[in-house]
Design a protein around this motif. Sequence first.
Motif, PDB file in Angstrom:
ATOM      1  N   UNK A  57       0.831  -1.207   0.000  1.00 21.74           N
ATOM      2  CA  UNK A  57       0.000   0.000   0.000  1.00 21.74           C
ATOM      3  C   UNK A  57       0.866   1.257   0.000  1.00 21.74           C
ATOM      4  N   UNK A  58       1.956   1.218   0.761  1.00 18.66           N
ATOM      5  CA  UNK A  58       2.802   2.399   0.864  1.00 18.66           C
ATOM      6  C   UNK A  58       3.406   2.785  -0.488  1.00 18.66           C
ATOM      7  N   UNK A  59       3.632   1.808  -1.348  1.00 19.13           N
ATOM      8  CA  UNK A  59       4.199   2.098  -2.674  1.00 19.13           C
ATOM      9  C   UNK A  59       3.098   2.346  -3.708  1.00 19.13           C
ATOM     10  N   UNK A  60       2.028   1.546  -3.655  1.00 18.54           N
ATOM     11  CA  UNK A  60       1.014   1.613  -4.720  1.00 18.54           C
ATOM     12  C   UNK A  60       0.130   2.868  -4.565  1.00 18.54           C
ATOM     13  N   UNK A  61      -0.239   3.206  -3.327  1.00 21.18           N
ATOM     14  CA  UNK A  61      -1.197   4.314  -3.145  1.00 21.18           C
ATOM     15  C   UNK A  61      -0.667   5.648  -3.692  1.00 21.18           C
ATOM     16  N   UNK A  62       0.548   6.063  -3.347  1.00 18.73           N
ATOM     17  CA  UNK A  62       1.005   7.340  -3.920  1.00 18.73           C
ATOM     18  C   UNK A  62       1.173   7.265  -5.436  1.00 18.73           C
ATOM     19  N   UNK A  63       1.572   6.080  -5.935  1.00 20.73           N
ATOM     20  CA  UNK A  63       1.712   5.945  -7.395  1.00 20.73           C
ATOM     21  C   UNK A  63       0.361   6.165  -8.068  1.00 20.73           C
ATOM     22  N   UNK A  64      -0.699   5.580  -7.509  1.00 22.91           N
ATOM     23  CA  UNK A  64      -2.013   5.681  -8.157  1.00 22.91           C
ATOM     24  C   UNK A  64      -2.523   7.117  -8.189  1.00 22.91           C
ATOM     25  N   UNK A  65      -2.396   7.820  -7.075  1.00 24.27           N
ATOM     26  CA  UNK A  65      -2.950   9.185  -7.084  1.00 24.27           C
ATOM     27  C   UNK A  65      -2.104  10.096  -7.964  1.00 24.27           C
ATOM     28  N   UNK A  66      -0.802   9.788  -8.059  1.00 26.38           N
ATOM     29  CA  UNK A  66       0.066  10.619  -8.901  1.00 26.38           C
ATOM     30  C   UNK A  66      -0.231  10.427 -10.386  1.00 26.38           C
ATOM     31  N   UNK A  67      -0.907   9.314 -10.733  1.00 27.50           N
ATOM     32  CA  UNK A  67      -1.157   9.031 -12.153  1.00 27.50           C
ATOM     33  C   UNK A  67      -0.114   8.098 -12.746  1.00 27.50           C
ATOM     34  N   UNK A  68       0.662   7.467 -11.875  1.00 29.71           N
ATOM     35  CA  UNK A  68       1.671   6.516 -12.333  1.00 29.71           C
ATOM     36  C   UNK A  68       1.072   5.117 -12.419  1.00 29.71           C
ATOM     37  N   UNK A  69       1.742   4.265 -13.160  1.00 32.51           N
ATOM     38  CA  UNK A  69       1.432   2.841 -13.111  1.00 32.51           C
ATOM     39  C   UNK A  69       2.636   2.145 -12.471  1.00 32.51           C
ATOM     40  N   UNK A  70       2.459   0.908 -12.048  1.00 32.19           N
ATOM     41  CA  UNK A  70       3.476   0.333 -11.163  1.00 32.19           C
ATOM     42  C   UNK A  70       3.622  -1.174 -11.373  1.00 32.19           C
ATOM     43  N   UNK A  71       4.852  -1.621 -11.228  1.00 36.02           N
ATOM     44  CA  UNK A  71       5.157  -3.061 -11.184  1.00 36.02           C
ATOM     45  C   UNK A  71       5.803  -3.296  -9.823  1.00 36.02           C
ATOM     46  N   UNK A  72       5.169  -4.109  -8.999  1.00 38.32           N
ATOM     47  CA  UNK A  72       5.694  -4.331  -7.644  1.00 38.32           C
ATOM     48  C   UNK A  72       6.133  -5.776  -7.472  1.00 38.32           C
ATOM     49  N   UNK A  73       7.310  -5.928  -6.881  1.00 36.76           N
ATOM     50  CA  UNK A  73       7.812  -7.267  -6.554  1.00 36.76           C
ATOM     51  C   UNK A  73       7.770  -7.470  -5.054  1.00 36.76           C
ATOM     52  N   UNK A  74       7.131  -8.552  -4.639  1.00 40.22           N
ATOM     53  CA  UNK A  74       7.091  -8.859  -3.206  1.00 40.22           C
ATOM     54  C   UNK A  74       8.399  -9.547  -2.800  1.00 40.22           C
ATOM     55  N   UNK A  75       8.552  -9.761  -1.507  1.00 40.06           N
ATOM     56  CA  UNK A  75       9.739 -10.484  -1.025  1.00 40.06           C
ATOM     57  C   UNK A  75       9.533 -11.994  -1.194  1.00 40.06           C
ATOM     58  N   UNK A  76      10.621 -12.698  -1.392  1.00 35.65           N
ATOM     59  CA  UNK A  76      10.579 -14.150  -1.573  1.00 35.65           C
ATOM     60  C   UNK A  76       9.829 -14.850  -0.437  1.00 35.65           C
ATOM     61  N   UNK A  77      10.047 -14.382   0.805  1.00 34.45           N
ATOM     62  CA  UNK A  77       9.495 -15.089   1.965  1.00 34.45           C
ATOM     63  C   UNK A  77       8.028 -14.757   2.229  1.00 34.45           C
ATOM     64  N   UNK A  78       7.540 -13.648   1.696  1.00 34.74           N
ATOM     65  CA  UNK A  78       6.176 -13.198   2.048  1.00 34.74           C
ATOM     66  C   UNK A  78       5.396 -12.750   0.812  1.00 34.74           C
ATOM     67  N   UNK A  79       5.179 -13.644  -0.128  1.00 32.62           N
ATOM     68  CA  UNK A  79       4.506 -13.235  -1.373  1.00 32.62           C
ATOM     69  C   UNK A  79       2.986 -13.187  -1.270  1.00 32.62           C
ATOM     70  N   UNK A  80       2.404 -13.883  -0.254  1.00 31.66           N
ATOM     71  CA  UNK A  80       0.951 -14.066  -0.271  1.00 31.66           C
ATOM     72  C   UNK A  80       0.189 -12.774   0.013  1.00 31.66           C
ATOM     73  N   UNK A  81       0.745 -11.933   0.873  1.00 29.29           N
ATOM     74  CA  UNK A  81       0.061 -10.662   1.167  1.00 29.29           C
ATOM     75  C   UNK A  81      -0.063  -9.834  -0.108  1.00 29.29           C
ATOM     76  N   UNK A  82       1.018  -9.814  -0.893  1.00 30.32           N
ATOM     77  CA  UNK A  82       0.987  -9.030  -2.141  1.00 30.32           C
ATOM     78  C   UNK A  82       0.001  -9.654  -3.128  1.00 30.32           C
ATOM     79  N   UNK A  83      -0.081 -10.985  -3.140  1.00 28.05           N
ATOM     80  CA  UNK A  83      -1.040 -11.637  -4.044  1.00 28.05           C
ATOM     81  C   UNK A  83      -2.483 -11.361  -3.606  1.00 28.05           C
ATOM     82  N   UNK A  84      -2.682 -11.293  -2.288  1.00 32.22           N
ATOM     83  CA  UNK A  84      -4.025 -10.941  -1.791  1.00 32.22           C
ATOM     84  C   UNK A  84      -4.369  -9.515  -2.227  1.00 32.22           C
ATOM     85  N   UNK A  85      -3.406  -8.633  -2.116  1.00 30.14           N
ATOM     86  CA  UNK A  85      -3.615  -7.251  -2.569  1.00 30.14           C
ATOM     87  C   UNK A  85      -3.924  -7.214  -4.066  1.00 30.14           C
TER      88      UNK A  85
END
Length: 494
Positions: free
Chosen positions: A159-187
């Motif tokens: 959220x900390x990375x995606x939210x400011x990108x969205x309001x700014x009008x940017x698009x984004x490619x986010x990579x989660x950490x190897x050990x904790x990918x499921x939270x990002x997949x839920x997002x």
Amino acid sequence: MNDTIPSREMLIDGRFRDAGETRPVINPATGEAFAEVALADAAMTAEAIAAARRAQPAWGALAPLERAGYMRRIAAAIRSEAEAYARLIVREQGKPINEARGEVDGAAGFFDFFAEYARRIQGEILPSDHAGEQIWIQRVPIGVVGAIIPWNYPFALVARKVAPALIAGDTIVLKSHEDTPLSALAMARIFQAAGLPAGVVNILTGTGAVVGEALCNSADLDLITMTGSVPTGKRIMGNAAKNLTPVSLELGGKAPFIVMADSDVDMAVRSAVTSRYMNCGQVCICNERTYVERSVYDEFVEKFVAASKALRIGDPMEDSTDLGPKISRAELEKVEARVAEAVGEGAEIVIGGGRPENPPHPGGFYYSPTVITGVRPGMGILKSEVFGPVVPIMPFDSFDEAVSHANDGRYGLSAYLFTNDIAKIMRTVNEVAFGEIYVNRVGPESLQGFHVGYHDSGLGGDDGSHGLETYLRKKTVYVNYSGAPTSALMPYGG
Ligand code: NAD
């Protein structure tokens, strides 16, 4: 969602995609695998970047209020299944459920907070040197963002990375950490359900060596924002430099926690305990080295030790648990090595100093709360980040000495001061070279603040209007409406 594990497919260009290779996800509380995720390769990373590039002009052209509408839907969706997301965080990351609930709430907060900027991204109007001309500077989207996150807040950092990108009008490619990918997949599923156009947010699971390198070596990103360790941050900056891609790096910390004799010692103890043991000590703003004025040192250590002993080590899914496991065996071993180094340098272990004798689960990555005394300036335990429930406590004799201890190191993220003396507060603000100073309180940082580290703690920063600035760039516009050519003189040679 009710404890369901999101499917392992990643979000690329508005579609969920699998990959050939997979990696298990380990529950840190048991050491057992409970899910598998796909590992993206360099080609999939390039596809995600290309999708984000295609999606950006239309996303950036929407009215900010329209973008904010998607963000508010995302925040509401997070809140509507908050408990399920909190449980997912616990399962893959191991923080106590109460803290995970706070993380989920924080994640929703990022979307609501940055949605408020729909009417607040402003520009400037400047006087022209010519009659009939208008000059203005406007803020425009930076473009396509590559984001890389660590494992300690796997949901909120998306959220900390995606939210400011969205309001700014940017698009984004986010990579989660190897050990904790499921939270990002839920997002990713939340973003898709909110109806975000294809390619606006792309979520990849994969390794730093493959996906991280592919992102940071891409010539088609306009910003790389990364939260993680110092060595990785340096490597990312080196790779990004090849394409002159700007970077924002939120790196490690070694927060000093200064307690003056005039402070409320009980409050300082409680705060020092919270600030050391939250998330099992795996937070960049954690109290990493406690300095206590000598006249209250013995009292402080005694109370701190008692409070540390009272912490309930347990299954992080239980409401009663204060201290869960470390994230992984590798991270547990790093903490063991740091403590062994301190002992080798002559420090004394007051309590802890190893894995608990009766851990809640034999396979869990648990480490006991550990208090270390007998430390001297220059020891590794006072210099290197210890991402674990371990704290050295050292006495000092004067405020000047405390300031000098605080500044002795390469990190400069957060620093804490407990005192009721306004002069000492002001001197700390002026003399302690850290980006965040907490006086008589602990973290976490606030959305409207600026989470910024000096020196090895990073470059750029997150949150608030200054964090948002990273996701924008400026454009200067000269409009001649006089009907006549402006001055033919070219004073600067064109
Ligand atoms: P890490 O540097 O090992 O990994 C961070 C991310 O970088 C991961 O997603 C990883 O896959 C990726 N990565 C690894 N190699 C890469 C490469 N060559 N190119 C691109 N990406 C690569 O850090 P970690 O162990 O996940 O996190 C712990 C660190 O993060 C600690 O030092 C902590 O202080 C820091 N941290 C800082 C903040 C902050 O806001 N300052 C917040 C949380 C954590």
